[in-house]
Design a protein around this motif. Sequence first.
Motif, PDB file in Angstrom:
ATOM      1  N   PRO A  30      -9.052  -0.415  -2.282  1.00 61.05           N
ATOM      2  CA  PRO A  30      -7.365  -1.204  -2.395  1.00 61.05           C
ATOM      3  C   PRO A  30      -6.657  -0.359  -3.250  1.00 61.05           C
ATOM      4  O   PRO A  30      -5.392  -0.402  -2.855  1.00 61.05           O
ATOM      5  N   LEU A  31      -7.074   0.393  -4.290  1.00 56.81           N
ATOM      6  CA  LEU A  31      -6.214   0.772  -5.142  1.00 56.81           C
ATOM      7  C   LEU A  31      -5.511   2.034  -4.580  1.00 56.81           C
ATOM      8  O   LEU A  31      -4.342   2.281  -4.782  1.00 56.81           O
ATOM      9  N   TYR A  55       4.817  -6.292  -0.084  1.00 60.42           N
ATOM     10  CA  TYR A  55       4.190  -6.663  -1.233  1.00 60.42           C
ATOM     11  C   TYR A  55       4.905  -7.862  -2.046  1.00 60.42           C
ATOM     12  O   TYR A  55       4.159  -8.525  -2.617  1.00 60.42           O
ATOM     13  N   TYR A  78       3.654   3.537   6.963  1.00 51.17           N
ATOM     14  CA  TYR A  78       2.975   2.490   7.637  1.00 51.17           C
ATOM     15  C   TYR A  78       3.282   2.481   9.118  1.00 51.17           C
ATOM     16  O   TYR A  78       2.508   1.653   9.837  1.00 51.17           O
ATOM     17  N   ILE A  90      -1.815   2.685   4.301  1.00 50.15           N
ATOM     18  CA  ILE A  90      -1.949   1.658   3.320  1.00 50.15           C
ATOM     19  C   ILE A  90      -3.274   0.616   3.682  1.00 50.15           C
ATOM     20  O   ILE A  90      -4.201   0.553   3.125  1.00 50.15           O
ATOM     21  N   ASP A  91      -3.364   0.219   4.992  1.00 51.54           N
ATOM     22  CA  ASP A  91      -4.148  -0.707   5.644  1.00 51.54           C
ATOM     23  C   ASP A  91      -5.747   0.101   5.740  1.00 51.54           C
ATOM     24  O   ASP A  91      -6.760  -0.354   5.425  1.00 51.54           O
ATOM     25  N   THR A 151      -7.257   0.340   2.357  1.00 53.71           N
ATOM     26  CA  THR A 151      -7.798  -0.690   1.938  1.00 53.71           C
ATOM     27  C   THR A 151      -9.021  -0.911   2.674  1.00 53.71           C
ATOM     28  O   THR A 151      -9.937  -1.620   1.987  1.00 53.71           O
ATOM     29  N   PHE A 171       0.944   2.913  -0.570  1.00 47.07           N
ATOM     30  CA  PHE A 171       2.068   2.355  -0.607  1.00 47.07           C
ATOM     31  C   PHE A 171       3.055   2.965  -1.455  1.00 47.07           C
ATOM     32  O   PHE A 171       4.412   3.074  -1.393  1.00 47.07           O
ATOM     33  N   LEU A 172       2.679   3.195  -2.625  1.00 39.26           N
ATOM     34  CA  LEU A 172       3.553   4.036  -3.774  1.00 39.26           C
ATOM     35  C   LEU A 172       4.169   5.539  -3.093  1.00 39.26           C
ATOM     36  O   LEU A 172       5.510   5.674  -3.499  1.00 39.26           O
ATOM     37  N   GLY A 230      -5.100   2.122  -1.361  1.00 39.69           N
ATOM     38  CA  GLY A 230      -4.027   1.466  -0.497  1.00 39.69           C
ATOM     39  C   GLY A 230      -2.716   1.215  -1.149  1.00 39.69           C
ATOM     40  O   GLY A 230      -1.701   1.712  -0.416  1.00 39.69           O
ATOM     41  N   LEU A 231      -2.827   0.870  -2.348  1.00 39.51           N
ATOM     42  CA  LEU A 231      -1.684   0.723  -3.106  1.00 39.51           C
ATOM     43  C   LEU A 231      -0.933   2.063  -3.284  1.00 39.51           C
ATOM     44  O   LEU A 231       0.315   2.321  -3.378  1.00 39.51           O
TER      45      LEU A 231
END
Length: 478
Positions: free
Chosen positions: A282-283, A115, A28, A273-274, A277, A289-290, A285-286
């Motif tokens: 968006p998945l 989140y 990030y 992440i952004d 997205t 994050f993971l 982006g998640l």
Amino acid sequence: MAELKKTLGLPSLIALGVAGVVGSSWIYTSSQFFADVGAGGMIIGLLVGAALAACVALAYGELTSAVPRAGGEIVWGYTALGRTAGFATGWFHIGAYISSLAFYITAFGTLLGKYVPAMADIPLYSVGGEAVTLPVLAVGIALAILVFALNWFGVSLGAQLQVGLFAVMIAIGTVLVVVAAVHGTPSNLFPLWTADQQPFLSVVRMVVPGITYVVGFSLVAVLAEESSLPAAKVGRAVVLTVACAAAFYTAVLLATAYVVPWEDVAKMKLGTIDAFTQAGFPLLGLGAFLIGALGLVTSFIGLFVASSRVVLALARARLLPHGLSVVEEKSGVPRRALVFVFAITVVLGLLGPGAIVWFLDAGGVFLGIVWLLVVIAKYRMPKRFPGLEYAYRARPQWLPAVGALGALAVIVCTVFPIPGVDIALKWPQEYIILAAWVLLGVVFFAFSPRPKDREAVFREVTGPLADTFEAARKKPRG
């Protein structure tokens, strides 16, 4: 006295070395780096830093293949340079590792807070301008307890989990790269800098963070005693770790700058992440994050087990209380060292990110000192033990010296502010921490009892390799 069990294969060593330092912030904070140094500065600077780290890793690989003993650097410093160097290597190593572990106590909950808004509830206190909340603290301590429990019965269980989590991270990263390659365009990536960014200075500013991104090779050396691989393969694994880590970072960051214009990413809050997205995924982006969340867990696992082995090595050398060197006969686990590391991690972690970030920044200087001492030990070892055999050799032999110069440059640039290179420690907090850690080490070493039977200590430090060292000492060079 019981020895550590040899349970780590190549996948475990690579996973511990690479995923053991992947962390989360780079996912990030890539947006902030893009804004400060451009996509070119971040990616090229990272590669330059990785190249310097690889030069040092060659020394690590060579010494690991000859002396695969827990605590790696401490053993090399002790045998090649003497008791003082052995202590300095271990002392600064602990400072770097423990500061990272303490940071993760609150970093995991803070990452979840991106989140899960409830992570910001119930503030308890504030240190260094950063509030510490009950949910963040609870999640961090729970993670520490989990990792502690995983290692209580042996390193293999945590290593198996590490391999699994690393495989998931690689899978997600591969999907990010493929999607970016299909849906992105070269115009999103080029030019690599904006008109007001200076390419050379931006690369230089990223070299130090780039070095810290790939320091996991030292974990392989620290855990070498527990490897079931031949010595030559352990040595190669040390160097392979740098290549794997650099490839992973570079691929994901290139995908980030390729899927949407990197200048747009520089204006976002959550980097990769952004970026995905906004690109309509968006998945993914998640998924990014993971990678950050899993990277934080794997870093905690790797650094926790490595820290306990550094403590073990220092205790074997009578540079920490000797009771910390006890290895349980049945499990082959240094449980007292694990408890010691767990306690310090949690206590320092309670300070929160506002204070721990000061320790992290000073940790860059600590690592630079460790690397410098290791490279010196690499060139000194053949003179003290001319008959010592190496299953892996650095080629060419002068490359580790380049890494040592890089380590020295890191120390100088971090301690002394240089115009245009914004990587110096923050005044006065981080200079105080650096000075305090050095002074504490000097006092601790000065008052530590000198062992009467130095030969017995030497044999405990080197373990099963003691006779090998004795024979190597007597064998003439040539």
